[in-house]
Design a protein around this motif. Structure first.
Motif, short mmCIF file in Angstrom:
data_model
loop_
_atom_site.label_atom_id
_atom_site.label_comp_id
_atom_site.label_asym_id
_atom_site.label_seq_id
_atom_site.Cartn_x
_atom_site.Cartn_y
_atom_site.Cartn_z
N VAL A 1 0.85 -1.20 0.00
CA VAL A 1 0.00 0.00 0.00
C VAL A 1 0.88 1.25 0.00
O VAL A 1 1.75 1.41 0.87
N ASP A 2 0.67 2.12 -1.00
CA ASP A 2 1.36 3.41 -1.05
C ASP A 2 0.51 4.42 -0.28
O ASP A 2 -0.44 4.99 -0.82
N TRP A 3 0.86 4.61 0.96
CA TRP A 3 0.00 5.37 1.88
C TRP A 3 -0.07 6.86 1.52
O TRP A 3 -1.11 7.50 1.70
N ASP A 4 1.01 7.38 1.04
CA ASP A 4 0.99 8.79 0.61
C ASP A 4 0.05 8.98 -0.58
O ASP A 4 -0.69 9.97 -0.66
N ALA A 5 0.06 8.01 -1.48
CA ALA A 5 -0.82 8.09 -2.65
C ALA A 5 -2.29 7.99 -2.21
O ALA A 5 -3.16 8.67 -2.80
N GLU A 6 -2.54 7.17 -1.20
CA GLU A 6 -3.92 7.06 -0.70
C GLU A 6 -4.39 8.39 -0.11
O GLU A 6 -5.55 8.78 -0.28
N TYR A 7 -3.48 9.08 0.56
CA TYR A 7 -3.84 10.41 1.09
C TYR A 7 -4.23 11.33 -0.05
O TYR A 7 -5.26 12.03 0.01
N ASP A 8 -3.42 11.32 -1.09
CA ASP A 8 -3.70 12.20 -2.23
C ASP A 8 -5.03 11.84 -2.91
O ASP A 8 -5.71 12.71 -3.46
N THR A 9 -5.38 10.58 -2.85
CA THR A 9 -6.63 10.14 -3.48
C THR A 9 -7.85 10.54 -2.65
O THR A 9 -8.86 11.02 -3.19
N TRP A 10 -7.76 10.35 -1.35
CA TRP A 10 -8.97 10.43 -0.51
C TRP A 10 -9.14 11.78 0.20
O TRP A 10 -10.28 12.19 0.44
N ARG A 11 -8.05 12.41 0.54
CA ARG A 11 -8.18 13.66 1.30
C ARG A 11 -8.97 14.73 0.55
O ARG A 11 -9.80 15.44 1.18
N PRO A 12 -8.84 14.88 -0.77
CA PRO A 12 -9.60 15.93 -1.48
C PRO A 12 -11.12 15.69 -1.50
O PRO A 12 -11.87 16.58 -1.88
N THR A 13 -11.55 14.49 -1.08
CA THR A 13 -13.00 14.25 -1.10
C THR A 13 -13.70 14.91 0.08
O THR A 13 -14.94 14.89 0.16
N LEU A 14 -12.93 15.46 1.02
CA LEU A 14 -13.53 16.08 2.22
C LEU A 14 -13.18 17.56 2.29
O LEU A 14 -12.10 17.97 1.87
N ASP A 15 -14.09 18.34 2.85
CA ASP A 15 -13.81 19.73 3.14
C ASP A 15 -14.59 20.15 4.39
O ASP A 15 -15.18 19.30 5.06
N GLU A 16 -14.65 21.43 4.67
CA GLU A 16 -15.29 21.91 5.91
C GLU A 16 -16.78 21.60 5.95
O GLU A 16 -17.38 21.59 7.01
N GLN A 17 -17.38 21.38 4.79
CA GLN A 17 -18.82 21.11 4.75
C GLN A 17 -19.15 19.61 4.79
O GLN A 17 -20.33 19.23 4.77
N SER A 18 -18.15 18.79 4.86
CA SER A 18 -18.40 17.34 4.78
C SER A 18 -19.21 16.83 5.96
O SER A 18 -19.03 17.27 7.10
N THR A 19 -20.10 15.90 5.68
CA THR A 19 -20.97 15.32 6.71
C THR A 19 -20.36 14.03 7.25
O THR A 19 -19.35 13.53 6.73
N ASP A 20 -21.03 13.47 8.27
CA ASP A 20 -20.60 12.17 8.79
C ASP A 20 -20.66 11.10 7.70
O ASP A 20 -19.80 10.21 7.64
N ASP A 21 -21.70 11.16 6.86
CA ASP A 21 -21.81 10.19 5.77
C ASP A 21 -20.61 10.30 4.83
O ASP A 21 -20.06 9.29 4.38
N ASP A 22 -20.24 11.54 4.52
CA ASP A 22 -19.07 11.75 3.64
C ASP A 22 -17.81 11.15 4.27
O ASP A 22 -17.02 10.46 3.61
N LEU A 23 -17.64 11.43 5.56
CA LEU A 23 -16.44 10.94 6.26
C LEU A 23 -16.43 9.42 6.28
O LEU A 23 -15.39 8.79 6.05
N TRP A 24 -17.58 8.82 6.56
CA TRP A 24 -17.66 7.34 6.60
C TRP A 24 -17.29 6.75 5.24
O TRP A 24 -16.50 5.81 5.17
N GLU A 25 -17.86 7.32 4.17
CA GLU A 25 -17.57 6.82 2.83
C GLU A 25 -16.09 6.94 2.51
O GLU A 25 -15.48 6.02 1.94
N THR A 26 -15.51 8.06 2.85
CA THR A 26 -14.09 8.28 2.55
C THR A 26 -13.19 7.33 3.33
O THR A 26 -12.30 6.68 2.77
#
Lengths: 330, 264
Positions: free
Chosen positions: A47-72
């Motif tokens: 697992v390339d953990w840095d690459a996973e960060y780059d993939t998943w971190r942009p899916t969240l922002d200040e407006q993200s809900t619990d559902d968004d966080l769970w999915e991510t």
């Protein structure tokens, strides 16, 4: 008031217990960093953990809900396909990081009720349902362990209970794990000499690759007159965790034949953690290798004879794997 | 161990005045331990303590033993499902044990007396943390070597106040490893022999300075004489520590209790 002066340092310490930022973004970052600092299997699972960060971190922002966080988070953690990774949150189904445990393929290829009703005589159920013990035919005892703890001490009593036994069938299919040191203790009655079985090393600091020294796990002989029965061992892809380390211990004995399919491949010890938002997760912190250096994490412990029940045949009352074990028993 | 205990108790037995304190009460615990969680845990539970004080002509000896239990949590319980079955989270049940010996020289007279000396204070914590579907066990064993003081004020006839405090100069500190359940931890637990497991944990410790483990302890005991040999006792405790590694932990423990003091 002067009397309160000595309390000032204590009040300062108390106020140091500050609540963490529990936003979706901060929680994501915390989980990513906890894995970065504690997970033991990046290299083994590729697992390339840095690459996973780059993939998943942009899916969240200040407006993200619990559902968004769970999915991510569940999306990111599924990348490991590790049965020792999990996550729980209020009102949600516990998420397991391994597709076998999560999606349950071939779950219906094993049914202990079929074993009990179609094959065993003199069935004994252990305390807290810790084992199912009986005879498949005269001289061929059978024991199934649903989990691994001091329930495995019954292995010390096999010769006593079945003085005419010519072999023992040990069934670890659908074994959910527990504490492997108990069966290693019990198997001390099955060997006249100490056997080094496997080694583990555990994350000891936040830098990737930072582990403590390899720790060797032995089966220490406790007798000069060991139990000397051939063992036929049954495993499946639900045999996990301490159940897999027990497999390594049993396979180190001189006369063990393993039938079934590879185990789950999650041998490393796992610990619970908490997120800043109060959700829980768990992750394994170790690398495990057999004494010859072979690693079974992610791939599962090997078998000698590969075989998996046909669920329809099993539902009709025939456990083909068990019958193969009976045929393999000397 | 028995020989050590007898060695400690021998000066008590030969001293002139003895006091035996027995108290029960409640302790409140607030803890942020990043080995276990980034969140702050709080909770309250019962506490029991027994203390023996022997005052000779020049020296005072004290021996204290206490046990505290508490359910601590960082949030209310919540439910989740596992294979469709509803399950609930639980608080973490912590168990603390204290064992302290102190000896000091006496100053003062009738209205007040001050004992100044040193103490060895042992504090052990069993931390079986709850993470919903998963558990995790941590521990702390701290044996503090500290300068120690106990001030006794005779406030009025039959009313006295003891103020006791110490802060360690060095500590034999044993804490869970960085990833909690490493090989050595599992090996220590292999036989589930609890007293032996605790001794193994403690044996794994090392001497640390206040940079790695800073602590402060304060005890207040107010005694009201009911009889020349008996007194009603009301006491409070305030304990705080900060351990820096392998990950930071900060804990505050506040307690209030009541009981009896016997003199013989």
């Amino acid at each position: 008031m002067r009397a309160l002066i000595p309390l000032i340092p204590l009040i300062a310490i108390a106020s140091a217990c500050t609540p963490p930022d529990d936003s979706a973004v901060a929680t994501f970052d915390h989980v990513w960093e906890e894995f970065d600092g504690m997970y033991g299997g990046f290299d083994i699972r590729g697992v390339d953990w840095d690459a996973e960060y780059d993939t998943w971190r942009p899916t969240l922002d200040e407006q993200s809900t619990d559902d968004d966080l769970w999915e991510t988070l569940t999306g990111m953690l599924a990348v490991f396909d590790d049965g020792h990774i999990g996550m729980s949150a209020p009102g949600r189904e516990y998420f397991n990081g391994n597709h076998v445990i999560r999606d349950k393929p071939d779950d219906d290829a094993f049914d202990i009720e079929v074993v009990k009703s179609e094959y065993l005589t003199d069935v004994e159920i252990g305390p807290w349902d810790g084992y199912v013990l009986g005879e498949l035919e005269p001289g061929l005892p059978y024991v199934w362990f649903p989990w691994v703890d001091d329930n495995t001490y019954v292995l010390e009593e096999i010769e006593e209970r079945y003085p005419d036994a010519r072999a023992l069938v040990i069934d670890l299919r659908h074994n959910g794990g527990g504490s492997f040191t108990y069966p290693y203790w019990a198997l001390g009655m099955w060997t006249g000499q100490d056997l080094d079985i496997h080694q583990s090393r555990t994350r000891s600091g936040p830098e990737r690759g930072e582990f403590d020294d390899w720790f060797t796990w032995p089966i220490q002989s406790r007798t000069d007159d060991p139990i000397d029965l051939p063992i036929v061992l049954l495993t499946d892809s639900y045999t996990i965790s301490a159940g897999e380390r027990m497999v390594l211990g049993l396979q180190a004995l001189p006369n063990t034949t393993t039938i079934g399919v590879r185990t789950n491949g999650a041998l490393a010890t796992s610990i619970g953690r908490e997120m800043p938002n109060g959700w829980f997760f768990n992750l394994p912190t170790q690398e495990i290798r057999r004494m010859d250096g072979e690693i079974f994490e992610a791939v599962g412990c090997a078998v000698d004879i590969e075989l998996l029940n046909d669920p329809e045949v099993l539902a009709a009352g025939t456990d083909e794997m068990l019958e193969a074990a009976m045929a393999a028993a000397p | 161990m028995t020989a050590l205990l007898l060695l400690l108790l021998s000066p008590l037995a030969s001293a002139a005045d003895h006091e035996l304190d027995l108290t029960v009460g409640v302790d409140h615990i607030q803890r942020q331990d990043e080995l276990m969680s980034p969140r702050t845990y709080r909770g309250t539970g019962p506490a029991i303590a027994i203390g023996w004080t022997a005052r000779g002509d020049r020296l005072t000896h004290k021996l204290n033993l206490g046990v505290e239990l508490a359910k601590i949590r960082s949030q209310q319980a919540w439910e989740y499902t596992r294979d469709g079955d509803t399950r609930s989270t639980h608080p973490t049940n912590v168990t603390f044990a204290d064992l302290q010996y102190a000896v000091g020289g006496q100053l003062g007279g009738e209205r007040w007396s001050l004992d100044l000396g040193g103490t060895v204070a042992g504090h052990f914590e069993a931390l079986p943390w709850d993470y919903g579907h998963y558990g995790g066990s941590g521990y702390v064993g701290a044996f503090e070597f500290a300068p120690w003081a106990n001030l006794r004020l005779q406030l009025a006839k039959g009313h006295s106040l003891d103020v006791e405090g110490w802060t360690p100069a060095v500590t034999w500190l044993s804490r869970s490893p960085y990833a909690l359940h490493d090989g050595e931890y599992i090996w220590h637990n292999r036989d589930a022999n609890v007293p032996l497991v605790i001794l193994r944990y403690i044996g794994d410790g090392r001497v640390v300075s206040p940079v790695r483990y800073a602590a402060g302890h304060l005890r207040l005991r107010y005694a009201i004489d009911l009889h020349p040999r008996w007194a009603l006792l009301v006491s409070t405790r305030l304990d705080a520590y900060h351990a820096a590694s392998p990950r930071p932990a900060t804990q505050l423990q506040l307690g209030a209790s009541a009981g009896l003091r016997g003199r013989f």
